[in-house]
Design a protein around this motif. Structure first.
Motif, short mmCIF file in Angstrom:
data_model
loop_
_atom_site.label_atom_id
_atom_site.label_comp_id
_atom_site.label_asym_id
_atom_site.label_seq_id
_atom_site.Cartn_x
_atom_site.Cartn_y
_atom_site.Cartn_z
N GLN A 1 47.97 17.33 23.63
CA GLN A 1 49.13 16.51 23.28
C GLN A 1 48.88 15.01 23.43
OE1 GLN A 1 53.17 17.92 24.68
NE2 GLN A 1 51.87 19.10 26.04
N ASN A 2 48.04 14.63 24.39
CA ASN A 2 47.96 13.23 24.78
C ASN A 2 46.52 12.73 24.68
OD1 ASN A 2 47.69 10.83 26.49
ND2 ASN A 2 49.79 11.25 27.13
N ILE A 3 46.26 11.87 23.69
CA ILE A 3 44.90 11.40 23.43
C ILE A 3 44.37 10.56 24.58
CG2 ILE A 3 45.69 9.34 22.17
CD1 ILE A 3 43.26 9.74 20.31
N TYR A 4 45.26 9.82 25.25
CA TYR A 4 44.81 8.99 26.37
C TYR A 4 44.36 9.87 27.53
CZ TYR A 4 47.57 5.59 23.73
OH TYR A 4 48.08 4.81 22.75
N TYR A 5 45.11 10.95 27.76
CA TYR A 5 44.78 11.86 28.86
C TYR A 5 43.42 12.52 28.65
CZ TYR A 5 45.39 15.63 32.31
OH TYR A 5 45.23 16.50 33.37
N ILE A 6 43.18 13.02 27.43
CA ILE A 6 41.89 13.69 27.18
C ILE A 6 40.74 12.68 27.27
CG2 ILE A 6 41.98 13.46 24.65
CD1 ILE A 6 40.65 16.22 24.48
N ASP A 7 40.97 11.44 26.83
CA ASP A 7 39.91 10.43 26.94
C ASP A 7 39.55 10.17 28.40
OD1 ASP A 7 39.73 10.12 24.23
OD2 ASP A 7 40.90 8.26 24.13
N LEU A 8 40.55 10.15 29.27
CA LEU A 8 40.31 9.92 30.69
C LEU A 8 39.59 11.10 31.34
CD1 LEU A 8 43.73 8.29 31.56
CD2 LEU A 8 41.51 7.14 31.66
N ILE A 9 39.91 12.32 30.88
CA ILE A 9 39.22 13.51 31.40
C ILE A 9 37.76 13.48 30.95
CG2 ILE A 9 39.07 16.03 31.29
CD1 ILE A 9 41.43 15.22 32.95
N GLU A 10 37.57 13.26 29.64
CA GLU A 10 36.20 13.27 29.10
C GLU A 10 35.38 12.09 29.60
OE1 GLU A 10 36.77 13.45 24.88
OE2 GLU A 10 37.07 15.63 24.88
N GLY A 11 36.07 10.99 29.91
CA GLY A 11 35.37 9.81 30.40
C GLY A 11 35.15 9.84 31.91
N LYS A 12 35.48 10.95 32.56
CA LYS A 12 35.28 11.14 34.00
C LYS A 12 36.04 10.12 34.85
CE LYS A 12 32.36 14.45 33.11
NZ LYS A 12 32.79 15.86 33.27
N VAL A 13 37.19 9.68 34.30
CA VAL A 13 38.09 8.83 35.09
C VAL A 13 39.04 9.72 35.88
CG1 VAL A 13 39.90 7.07 35.00
CG2 VAL A 13 37.95 6.94 33.42
N LEU A 14 39.49 10.80 35.25
CA LEU A 14 40.34 11.82 35.89
C LEU A 14 39.63 13.15 35.86
CD1 LEU A 14 43.90 11.22 34.34
CD2 LEU A 14 43.16 10.64 36.65
N PHE B 1 46.60 5.48 35.20
CA PHE B 1 45.25 5.20 34.70
C PHE B 1 45.29 4.84 33.21
CE2 PHE B 1 45.27 8.38 38.03
CZ PHE B 1 44.42 7.82 38.97
N GLY B 2 46.50 4.60 32.67
CA GLY B 2 46.65 4.29 31.26
C GLY B 2 46.86 5.51 30.39
N GLU B 3 47.28 6.63 30.99
CA GLU B 3 47.42 7.87 30.23
C GLU B 3 48.74 8.02 29.50
OE1 GLU B 3 47.76 9.11 34.63
OE2 GLU B 3 47.25 7.33 33.46
N HIS B 4 49.78 7.26 29.90
CA HIS B 4 51.08 7.26 29.21
C HIS B 4 51.66 8.67 29.03
CE1 HIS B 4 50.15 3.10 28.39
NE2 HIS B 4 49.09 3.43 27.68
N VAL B 5 51.63 9.47 30.07
CA VAL B 5 52.19 10.83 30.02
C VAL B 5 53.70 10.74 30.19
CG1 VAL B 5 52.35 13.01 31.29
CG2 VAL B 5 50.11 12.01 30.79
N ILE B 6 54.43 11.46 29.31
CA ILE B 6 55.89 11.45 29.36
C ILE B 6 56.44 12.84 29.64
CG2 ILE B 6 56.08 9.46 27.83
CD1 ILE B 6 56.76 11.40 25.56
N GLY B 7 57.74 12.90 29.91
CA GLY B 7 58.38 14.15 30.31
C GLY B 7 58.22 15.26 29.30
N LYS B 8 58.38 14.93 28.02
CA LYS B 8 58.27 15.95 26.97
C LYS B 8 56.92 16.66 27.02
CE LYS B 8 57.30 14.68 22.77
NZ LYS B 8 57.33 14.16 21.37
N GLU B 9 55.86 15.92 27.35
CA GLU B 9 54.51 16.49 27.36
C GLU B 9 54.31 17.46 28.52
OE1 GLU B 9 52.43 12.62 25.22
OE2 GLU B 9 52.35 12.83 27.39
N VAL B 10 54.78 17.10 29.71
CA VAL B 10 54.59 18.01 30.85
C VAL B 10 55.45 19.25 30.69
CG1 VAL B 10 53.91 16.15 32.42
CG2 VAL B 10 56.29 16.88 32.37
N GLU B 11 56.66 19.08 30.13
CA GLU B 11 57.53 20.24 29.92
C GLU B 11 56.94 21.20 28.89
OE1 GLU B 11 61.05 18.16 28.86
OE2 GLU B 11 61.72 17.89 30.93
N LYS B 12 56.38 20.65 27.82
CA LYS B 12 55.77 21.49 26.79
C LYS B 12 54.53 22.20 27.33
CE LYS B 12 54.16 21.55 22.00
NZ LYS B 12 53.05 22.49 22.26
#
Length: 499
Positions: free
Chosen positions: A437-450, A368-379
């Motif tokens: 950690q991830n500005i794209y992820y929070i935008d998608l949550i707040e924007g009701k995409v995810l 969805f354009g969130e660009h989540v990487i391994g370091k972020e999920v591990e942290k």
């Protein structure tokens, strides 16, 4: 103290002093490696095809050699496999390290007479740094185990072929052979379950001081020891004080390991690959692993955010910055040129240059354009289990794009050893860390995409069953900790705890 351990301490001091000599002159060291690579490479088919005789600088090199991967070099590798000499590197390789390919079956990574010693020297130096730091080499008097692939090698047109760990098994120093376990016969067992059971029988009454391997497979060994004896690992092996590992971020597994071991121990992280031994942990107090600048590898780096651009920034060591996620590119004495190994790294120090592995350039979620990487999920996972008794055996993350109802979400498949009391609260903690950690992820949550992530509980042993089902159980095989598709997730649905 044996004679062996007595002399190991002064030897460690000499060896580490030599390492820091090149580590403290990083750019001069890399320039020397670069010149040697171009000089020898100019005598090869690849070098002639890419005008190595005209290359006098790194800028020249970038114009002639494009970043590629195994498939890009495959026409040359196929010629080597067919028996041709002087193709990617002078002469023929000593070995082919066989690895699993994602697009076209097995890969045959060349290991040459120039590159092979660097694998052995780096592994040795990692231990010597530990000896120097602790001023203690008593572990060399105990038994050591390295959980690895079979050392049985086959022949490919006059070149020996096997897994890297199996190849390295042929280079154990003579003075360590008497201390090494398991036996050659046990090490040659192909079936992983059978092999681990045999290792348990061989080691259960021994004085184990060093244990090494990929964490998920060592965990299996520990669990079988405990199941058989009812004792913790430290009760069975009181002189076991450090664990050597590589291939994954250890933090999510640490709680589980320490509960199995029964005491706090030291850890030494390595970054070996079939393509080259890239880094190792040189200190128990500093973050990251010392980048091997004098091991016949000239390094390049591309910011991960630009990697898939048409003209990404491509730099050498002198231009890297801390805090940037880079795809690491190798040029080696095994004849790999502009080679994308597929890993991403981040620098934790530039004096000396130390790195940590942050993930795989192809292992990300951006459905969805969130660009989540391994370091972020591990942290995020590590943040959520810190200070608790929650233990994780294994996990992976995938997008759920088309749920039966509601908004899409990220689906976390987790095999717990000790579960959280409230799974929803635990999921909320992980999600909060992801959003931080991830500005794209929070935008998608707040924007009701995810909607916030959902956790699926995998039954105990479920990940092992999954690996068996796809024919990748044991050895150096690892579960990707995130992916941009449902290939793993859809199969894992067969191994969930039924609510």
């Amino acid at each position: 103290m044996s004679i062996k351990s007595f002399f190991a301490i002064p030897f460690a001091k000499i060896a580490t002093k030599k390492v820091y000599k090149w580590a403290n002159n990083p750019h001069k060291t890399q320039e020397k490696v670069f010149k040697n690579l171009i000089s020898k490479g100019s005598k090869t088919a690849f070098g002639k095809d890419h005008n190595f005789s005209t290359i006098t600088s790194y800028q020249d090199f970038k114009k002639e050699v494009k970043v590629t991967d195994y498939e890009g070099l495959r026409p040359y590798v196929d010629r080597i496999v067919a028996g041709e000499s002087d193709v990617l590197w002078t002469g023929k390789p000593l070995y082919f390290a066989k690895t699993s390919g994602t697009t076209s079956g097995a890969k045959f990574i060349p290991i040459t007479k120039d590159s092979m010693p660097t694998h052995i020297k780096a592994a040795r130096n990692a231990l010597l740094f530990y000896i120097k730091e602790k001023n203690d080499a008593s572990f060399v008097d105990g038994k050591m185990i390295f959980l690895q692939g079979s050392p049985v090698l086959s022949d490919k047109n006059g070149v020996k072929l096997g897994r890297l760990s199996g190849i390295v098994a042929h280079y154990v120093p003579q003075y360590l052979l008497k201390n090494r376990l398991p036996s050659w016969e046990t090490n040659c067992i192909e079936d992983w379950d059978t092999k681990v059971n045999a290792i348990v029988e061989e080691t259960i009454n021994e004085d184990m001081s060093v244990i090494s391997g990929i964490p998920s497979w060592v965990q299996m060994y520990f669990e079988k020891l405990i199941e058989k004896t009812g004792k913790s690992v430290s009760e069975l092996f009181p002189n076991f004080n450090f664990f050597i590992y590589g291939g994954v971020n250890f933090e999510p597994y640490k709680n589980k390991f320490e509960s199995l071991i029964g005491k706090n121990i030291d850890y030494i992280e390595l970054y070996p690959a079939s393509e080259g031994f890239i880094a190792y942990q040189d200190s128990q107090t500093e973050k990251g692993m010392l980048l091997q600048l004098d091991s016949g590898i000239f390094y390049e780096f591309i910011p991960a955010t630009e990697f898939f651009d048409e003209n990404p920034t491509r730099i050498s060591l002198k231009d890297v910055k801390m805090g940037v996620n880079y795809a690491i590119i190798l040029n080696t004495t095994a004849g790999l040129w502009g080679y994308n190994i597929g890993d991403t790294v981040e620098f934790t120090s530039t004096k000396p240059y130390r790195i940590k592995v942050t993930g795989r350039i192809k292992h990300f979620i951006s459905a969805f354009g969130e660009h989540v990487i391994g370091k972020e999920v591990e942290k995020a996972l590590n943040d959520s289990i810190k200070g608790t008794d929650i233990n994780i055996s294994e996990f992976t993350v995938a997008p759920q794009v088309s749920p039966e109802s509601g908004l899409p979400y990220h689906e976390w498949f987790i095999e717990f050893e000790n579960e959280p009391e409230n799974l929803e609260d635990f999921a909320a903690k992980i999600d909060a860390s992801m959003q931080a950690q991830n500005i794209y992820y929070i935008d998608l949550i707040e924007g009701k995409v995810l909607r916030p992530l959902v956790i699926r509980k995998v039954k105990k042993g479920g990940f092992h069953e999954y690996m068996k089902s796809i024919g990748k159980f044991g050895g150096q095989n690892k579960i990707p900790q995130l992916s941009d598709n449902r290939k793993i997730a859809d199969v894992l649905n067969n191994f969930l705890i039924k609510e």
